[in-house]
Design a protein around this motif. Structure first.
Motif, PDB file in Angstrom:
ATOM      1  N   ASN A 173     -45.225  31.546  47.217  1.00  0.00           N
ATOM      2  CA  ASN A 173     -44.356  31.822  48.369  1.00  0.00           C
ATOM      3  C   ASN A 173     -42.994  32.345  47.931  1.00  0.00           C
ATOM      4  O   ASN A 173     -42.453  33.295  48.527  1.00  0.00           O
ATOM      5  N   ARG A 174     -42.409  31.747  46.887  1.00  0.00           N
ATOM      6  CA  ARG A 174     -41.082  32.172  46.437  1.00  0.00           C
ATOM      7  C   ARG A 174     -41.144  33.532  45.746  1.00  0.00           C
ATOM      8  O   ARG A 174     -40.219  34.341  45.862  1.00  0.00           O
TER       9      ARG A 174
ATOM     10  N   LEU B 143     -43.221  23.136  40.229  1.00  0.00           N
ATOM     11  CA  LEU B 143     -43.548  23.479  41.612  1.00  0.00           C
ATOM     12  C   LEU B 143     -45.039  23.790  41.739  1.00  0.00           C
ATOM     13  O   LEU B 143     -45.677  24.246  40.791  1.00  0.00           O
ATOM     14  N   SER B 144     -45.580  23.558  42.917  1.00  0.00           N
ATOM     15  CA  SER B 144     -47.001  23.798  43.154  1.00  0.00           C
ATOM     16  C   SER B 144     -47.300  25.294  43.112  1.00  0.00           C
ATOM     17  O   SER B 144     -46.410  26.134  43.298  1.00  0.00           O
TER      18      SER B 144
ATOM     19  N   ALA C 185     -33.569  28.724  53.358  1.00  0.00           N
ATOM     20  CA  ALA C 185     -34.708  28.754  52.433  1.00  0.00           C
ATOM     21  C   ALA C 185     -34.542  29.890  51.431  1.00  0.00           C
ATOM     22  O   ALA C 185     -34.866  29.745  50.251  1.00  0.00           O
TER      23      ALA C 185
ATOM     24  N   ARG D  64     -48.828  27.034  45.274  1.00  0.00           N
ATOM     25  CA  ARG D  64     -48.541  27.632  46.580  1.00  0.00           C
ATOM     26  C   ARG D  64     -47.047  27.949  46.725  1.00  0.00           C
ATOM     27  O   ARG D  64     -46.668  29.020  47.193  1.00  0.00           O
ATOM     28  N   THR D  65     -46.181  27.013  46.281  1.00  0.00           N
ATOM     29  CA  THR D  65     -44.736  27.227  46.363  1.00  0.00           C
ATOM     30  C   THR D  65     -44.302  28.373  45.453  1.00  0.00           C
ATOM     31  O   THR D  65     -43.467  29.200  45.841  1.00  0.00           O
TER      32      THR D  65
END
Length: 230
Positions: free
Chosen positions: A156-157, A149-150, A112, A152-153
């Motif tokens: 996170n990244r 990308l959302s 990831a 949330r994504t």
């Protein structure tokens, strides 16, 4: 006039002894390019200098680079020597992934991070870790949003890269509101009729698994490694 000549030489074993020879001579003797060691050599005043190379191609690259440096020095241009202690971004990433592996992180966690670092390097062209600044992080978030990308994504990244930078004590000074945000949505609960329909479609093994997940709240990996003694 300053000496600007740079030579490529090889160190090869001939009759049990290591000898320095010209690459052309080695070729005439039928010595393969993958045998022995490659070097470039030049003179600084009366002193003979050496630099190790990995191969013929690498030696030629180093030769042309050194010739350029010597020509620049002869013309009065100051050559700044790179600081070997300065950490490159690629090296920092490799070290971080190695640390994750040493901390027994799962393979998919490291995979990831490969994805996250790939995203980051496409938006950031900096070579050294200490060059990364607030603007690079803002560009990174913008590139993720542009990729569709959302929220949330994206968040996170962003947090993954910030954790990486903090790990190396290279976290840039950010401002309030810089970090990407997302709205935490409430999970949708199944109605009893929906659950009955779902379980009616399960085979016996699936029924046990999903009944276990429903009644315990266990996560996927917890269920994977659960045994009867647990």
């Amino acid at each position: 006039m300053a000496n600007r000549r740079v030579r490529v030489v090889r160190s090869v074993k001939i009759d049990g002894q290591w000898k320095f020879i010209n690459p052309n001579e080695a070729q005439r003797k039928g010595i393969r390019n993958d045998l022995g060691r490659w070097y470039i050599t030049w003179r600084t005043g009366r002193k003979k200098e050496w630099e190790r190379a990995d191969s013929w191609t690498h030696a030629m690259t180093l030769k042309h680079k050194k010739e350029g440096e010597l020509t620049a020095v002869a013309a009065g241009v100051e050559i700044v020597t790179p600081n070997p202690a300065r950490l490159k971004l690629d090296d920092a990433i490799d070290q971080y992934k190695e640390d994750l592996a040493l901390r027994n992180s799962k393979d998919r966690t490291i995979a990831a991070y490969d994805l996250v670092f790939g995203n980051f390097k496409r938006s950031c062209s900096k070579i050294y870790l200490d060059q990364i600044e607030r603007h690079d992080m803002l560009k990174f978030a913008a590139s993720l949003r542009k990729a569709g990308l959302s929220d949330r994504t994206v968040s996170n990244r962003w947090q993954s890269v910030m954790a990486f930078l903090k790990h190396h004590n290279a976290k840039p000074l950010m401002k309030k509101g810089d970090a990407p945000k997302f709205v935490q949505t409430e999970p949708v609960a199944y109605e009893k009729e929906e659950l009955n329909t779902f379980f009616a479609a399960c085979n016996p093994t699936q029924h046990v698994l999903f009944e276990f997940l429903l009644r315990t709240g266990a996560r996927e990996q917890e269920a994977m490694y659960c045994t009867w003694p647990d």
